[in-house]
Design a protein around this motif. Structure first.
Motif: not given
Length: 210
Positions: A98-106
């Motif tokens: 995935x893109x590093x700029x995309x907001x994501x929660x583990x």
């Protein structure tokens, strides 16, 4: 077979630098950062690390980078990109890019998990990642300008009969470079490996032989 000491760098697990995530919500063990301005700096072209995830947490944002993650241990997690976009990293070794700029929660499935983290700036590096069993021997071919990173997920491995680097055990890594000529390296042992081939810019040719 070439096994020049200058083209091999042994990275034992005990030597990885433990760093806070950029957003302060977790920890990572940095395996290697190529082109880094210093340990923990952000001036790298590509980077390998192991994220320690002990609670649900948002990942740090890295605009201008791409990421690929592989589950190393634990009961797995789900990457929550919002709006119902859920991408699992489930046992034994689920993976996502995935893109590093995309907001994501583990979001953890049960308990603590560890994740192998490959990050790169596409304009500067073109990596490819494989998960491979090691049964007996395996050949790696490095073209001039390429770099290979080998991470031992399980078991043990020797490089070029143990002449080029110490015995690699679970959690250890090694970097292999080719400067001016095509180089061949032999890995021997039993276990599981993560192999990362990095070429400058775009495109990286296949170079794994078993």
């Amino acid at each position: 077979m070439r096994s020049d000491v200058d083209s091999v760098r042994h990275l034992p697990a005990c030597g990885y630098r433990r760093l806070r995530w950029r957003n302060g919500l977790g920890w990572t063990r940095e395996i290697h950062a190529a082109g880094s301005e210093g340990p923990g700096g952000d001036g790298w072209d590509w980077r390998l690390s192991i994220a320690e995830i002990e609670a649900d947490a948002a990942y740090s944002a890295f605009p201008g980078t791409d990421r690929e993650q592989v589950l190393l241990s634990g009961d797995g997690l789900v990457l929550d990109f919002g709006h119902g976009d859920l991408r699992p990293l489930l046992p034994p070794h689920g993976r996502q890019r995935f893109g590093g700029e995309v907001p994501v929660t583990a979001r953890l499935q049960l308990g603590r998990a560890e994740v192998f983290n490959l990050m790169w700036r596409p304009a500067r590096a073109a990596p490819r990642l494989w998960h491979r069993p090691l049964v007996g021997s395996m050949l790696l071919f490095a073209e001039p300008g390429d770099c290979w990173a080998v991470h031992v997920m399980a078991g043990q491995a020797m490089l070029d009969g143990g002449r080029a680097a110490p015995l690699l055990e679970r959690g250890d890594s090694v970097l292999l470079d080719a400067s001016h000529a095509r180089s061949r390296y032999m890995l021997e042992g039993s276990g599981e490996l993560l192999l990362v081939q990095v070429a400058a810019g775009s495109g990286a040719g296949a170079g794994v032989a078993q």
